[in-house]
Design an enzyme around this catalytic site. Structure first.
Site, PDB file in Angstrom:
ATOM      1  N   HIS A 109       0.412  -1.172   0.178  1.00  0.00           N
ATOM      2  CA  HIS A 109       0.136   0.205   0.219  1.00  0.00           C
ATOM      3  C   HIS A 109       1.187   0.988   0.159  1.00  0.00           C
ATOM      4  O   HIS A 109       1.923   1.474   0.554  1.00  0.00           O
ATOM      5  CB  HIS A 109      -0.740   0.609   1.211  1.00  0.00           C
ATOM      6  CG  HIS A 109      -0.722  -0.133   2.492  1.00  0.00           C
ATOM      7  ND1 HIS A 109       0.012   1.315   2.918  1.00  0.00           N
ATOM      8  CD2 HIS A 109       0.277  -1.030   3.804  1.00  0.00           C
ATOM      9  CE1 HIS A 109       0.398   0.926   4.430  1.00  0.00           C
ATOM     10  NE2 HIS A 109       0.670  -0.559   4.667  1.00  0.00           N
ATOM     11  N   ASP A 111      -0.510   4.694   0.954  1.00  0.00           N
ATOM     12  CA  ASP A 111      -0.908   5.326   1.799  1.00  0.00           C
ATOM     13  C   ASP A 111      -0.062   5.203   3.214  1.00  0.00           C
ATOM     14  O   ASP A 111       0.723   4.212   3.376  1.00  0.00           O
ATOM     15  CB  ASP A 111      -2.463   5.195   2.255  1.00  0.00           C
ATOM     16  CG  ASP A 111      -2.902   4.332   3.054  1.00  0.00           C
ATOM     17  OD1 ASP A 111      -2.457   3.269   2.790  1.00  0.00           O
ATOM     18  OD2 ASP A 111      -3.201   4.008   3.526  1.00  0.00           O
ATOM     19  N   ASP A 142       6.901   1.929   6.413  1.00  0.00           N
ATOM     20  CA  ASP A 142       5.084   1.409   6.354  1.00  0.00           C
ATOM     21  C   ASP A 142       4.515   2.258   5.121  1.00  0.00           C
ATOM     22  O   ASP A 142       3.900   3.129   6.050  1.00  0.00           O
ATOM     23  CB  ASP A 142       4.711   0.825   7.188  1.00  0.00           C
ATOM     24  CG  ASP A 142       2.767   0.935   7.637  1.00  0.00           C
ATOM     25  OD1 ASP A 142       2.588  -0.325   6.782  1.00  0.00           O
ATOM     26  OD2 ASP A 142       2.015   1.072   8.419  1.00  0.00           O
ATOM     27  N   GLU A 177      -4.660   1.469   2.675  1.00  0.00           N
ATOM     28  CA  GLU A 177      -4.802   0.718   4.394  1.00  0.00           C
ATOM     29  C   GLU A 177      -4.719   1.343   4.851  1.00  0.00           C
ATOM     30  O   GLU A 177      -5.031   0.480   6.230  1.00  0.00           O
ATOM     31  CB  GLU A 177      -3.441  -0.370   3.990  1.00  0.00           C
ATOM     32  CG  GLU A 177      -3.315  -1.796   4.494  1.00  0.00           C
ATOM     33  CD  GLU A 177      -2.968  -1.070   6.022  1.00  0.00           C
ATOM     34  OE1 GLU A 177      -2.728  -2.054   7.303  1.00  0.00           O
ATOM     35  OE2 GLU A 177      -2.432   0.014   6.173  1.00  0.00           O
ATOM     36  N   GLU A 178      -4.382   2.369   5.347  1.00  0.00           N
ATOM     37  CA  GLU A 178      -3.719   3.310   6.803  1.00  0.00           C
ATOM     38  C   GLU A 178      -5.158   3.214   7.596  1.00  0.00           C
ATOM     39  O   GLU A 178      -5.179   3.977   8.123  1.00  0.00           O
ATOM     40  CB  GLU A 178      -3.056   4.075   7.230  1.00  0.00           C
ATOM     41  CG  GLU A 178      -1.688   3.375   6.562  1.00  0.00           C
ATOM     42  CD  GLU A 178      -0.836   2.683   7.782  1.00  0.00           C
ATOM     43  OE1 GLU A 178      -1.965   2.202   8.192  1.00  0.00           O
ATOM     44  OE2 GLU A 178       0.150   2.399   7.568  1.00  0.00           O
ATOM     45  N   HIS A 442       4.438   3.886  12.675  1.00  0.00           N
ATOM     46  CA  HIS A 442       3.111   4.348  13.076  1.00  0.00           C
ATOM     47  C   HIS A 442       3.508   5.720  14.194  1.00  0.00           C
ATOM     48  O   HIS A 442       2.362   5.984  14.316  1.00  0.00           O
ATOM     49  CB  HIS A 442       2.128   3.539  13.673  1.00  0.00           C
ATOM     50  CG  HIS A 442       1.468   2.968  12.431  1.00  0.00           C
ATOM     51  ND1 HIS A 442      -0.001   2.130  12.943  1.00  0.00           N
ATOM     52  CD2 HIS A 442       1.205   1.911  10.894  1.00  0.00           C
ATOM     53  CE1 HIS A 442      -0.189   1.543  11.760  1.00  0.00           C
ATOM     54  NE2 HIS A 442       0.438   1.426  10.855  1.00  0.00           N
TER      55      HIS A 442
END
Length: 471
Positions: A109, A111, A142, A177-178, A442
């Site tokens: 992903h 995003d 990520d 996805e996030e 994150h």
């Protein structure tokens, strides 16, 4: 964990050598392309500018075209159920298999999570910064490093094996996805034929260390919701009425306290744990990786890794209340929090949500009014480790890393994998990744270890070559 019963042979040494040379030669370009992606603040949450996600999708599409393997590369979006809204743009490409070869779907992903408070970052969050072996920036790992793992591996495979490549390749680089993958199931239905594959590689997980790879075989599910507590029709002076009527904050704190027992284990009836074997992890390692402060004890019971792989957890991730700077001597009539629960493999998200909802309704103190809204659910997942694809991946990662991969669980959730399984039940799922214990995905100061990126690219290139050699 069950080990694959399929016999495997080493990859042709010449192929491995040529792929290693191609990956090494392409590494500066790979890092430069990753840096360009990091500069795009592609936060997919509703409160952020969607034009950045669109720009990120266009940039990824150009990178996919640069592999030279696909006749068509598209940027596409799907509706979000019957909401009347459309999901964030994803990148889609497919190369048909030839001569009976299998097809592999490569997922990542593009995003990213919001950066949070810039003051918590040691480097600008959207300006990629190289420090030692690590590239810092939001999304550097990520999952834009996952995107570049696919792109760089495909470039290397094309360079070594040429246009006669027989293995089919589908590529799906998601854009939300996030933010819960809210259009994911609709995207799968809309593009079913483009995405159908024998093997699905999800490059969105972590590794045991920077030198030992991992294949993730167990993932917790998740249930998140907004919890609102109301006790008063309006705010009142805390000095005049405090001590006689309960304010919403007092009721909320007492309610949240019922989620855990005295040692920090989840105390919600109906949330289940999974019985499984786990590698040993020391408390020292846990403290180092988590940043646990001196004097603060770990929570829960049982082996440390069982607590994050095979037991439920509940976290309050946000709260709507006056800030300390803006606080007044007032009894709050209403308080809301965001609750994030992780669900052990083996339990459905639906049954976990029922247990959580029943708990908050039964434990509301003082007769407080409780409301649960904005619910998101994702099922946990266990990988079938007996197939030929995981055997091939194990060989490829051993050859690419110089160390055999461990089969691990992770405490985080990838709920869309359940959608993949429902849509493509015959496909074998491989969950790989480019993170390591110091990545801080994150969190502020997220980074990608470039040695891990290098080895992940080589391993995936070897896997693609092995799939190409299959009849």
């Amino acid at each position: 964990m069950t080990v694959s019963q399929h016999p495997v042979s080493p990859t042709d040494p010449r192929t491995v050598s040529e792929l290693a040379e191609a990956v090494q030669g392409g590494l500066p370009r790979t890092i430069a392309d990753l840096s360009s992606l990091v500069r795009i603040p592609s936060v997919s949450w509703d409160a952020y500018d969607p034009s950045h996600v669109a720009a990120s999708a266009d940039a990824v599409a150009e990178l996919v075209r640069s592999t030279g393997l696909f006749d068509e590369v598209r940027v596409s979006s799907a509706p979000i159920g019957d909401s009347g809204t459309t999901g964030q743009p994803a990148v889609l490409a497919r190369r048909a298999a030839r001569e009976g070869k299998p097809t592999v779907l490569l997922y990542a992903h593009h995003d990213v999570q919001p950066q949070g408070d810039d003051a918590d970052w040691e480097t600008p969050p959207f300006e990629p910064t190289l420090k030692g072996d690590r590239l810092y920036g939001r999304g550097a790992s990520d999952d834009k490093a996952g995107v570049m793992t696919h792109v760089a591996a495909l470039r290397a495979v094309h360079e070594v094996l040429g246009d006669d490549l027989g293995v089919g390749v589908a590529l799906f680089i998601e854009g939300e996805e996030e933010f819960g993958s809210r259009s994911f199931a609709d995207f799968l239905r809309q593009h079913h034929d483009d995405l159908e594959a024998d093997v699905i590689v999800v490059a969105d997980s972590d590794n045991w260390s920077t030198t030992v790879p991992a294949i993730t075989v167990g993932l917790r599910g998740n249930v998140t919701f907004r919890l609102t507590v109301r006790t008063l029709a309006h705010a009142s002076h805390s000095g005049m009425l405090g001590g006689a009527v309960p304010d919403a904050m007092m009721a909320m704190v007492r309610l949240l306290g019922t989620f855990h027992d005295e040692v920090g284990s989840v105390a919600v009836a109906g949330l289940e744990s999974r019985d499984a074997d786990h590698p040993e992890q020391t408390e020292e390692t846990l403290r180092e990786e988590s940043g646990l402060l001196d004097g603060v004890a770990p929570i829960g019971t049982g082996p440390l890794l069982s607590r994050v792989w095979s037991q439920p957890s509940i976290t309050v991730t946000g709260i709507d209340a006056p800030s300390v700077a803006n606080a007044s001597n007032t009894l709050l009539p209403e308080v809301s929090v965001r609750v994030s629960a992780r669900i052990a493999p083996g339990q459905t998200a639906d049954s976990a949500y029922e247990a959580l909802e029943a708990h908050v309704l039964a434990h509301a103190p003082f007769g407080a009014h409780v409301e649960v809204t904005d619910v998101d659910k994702g099922d946990p997942f266990l990988v079938d480790t007996t197939g030929w694809a995981i055997a091939d991946a194990t060989v490829a990662m051993t050859e690419g890393w110089g160390e055999a991969p461990l089969q691990t669980g992770i405490g985080g959730s990838i709920p869309f994998i359940a959608d993949l399984v429902r849509t493509f039940p015959a496909a074998q799922i491989l969950v790989t990744g480019v993170e390591d214990p110091d990545t801080r995905a994150h969190s502020p100061n997220e980074s990608q270890h470039l040695g891990v990126l290098h080895r992940a690219v080589l391993s995936e290139a070897i896997l693609l070559a092995r799939l190409d050699a299959r009849g």
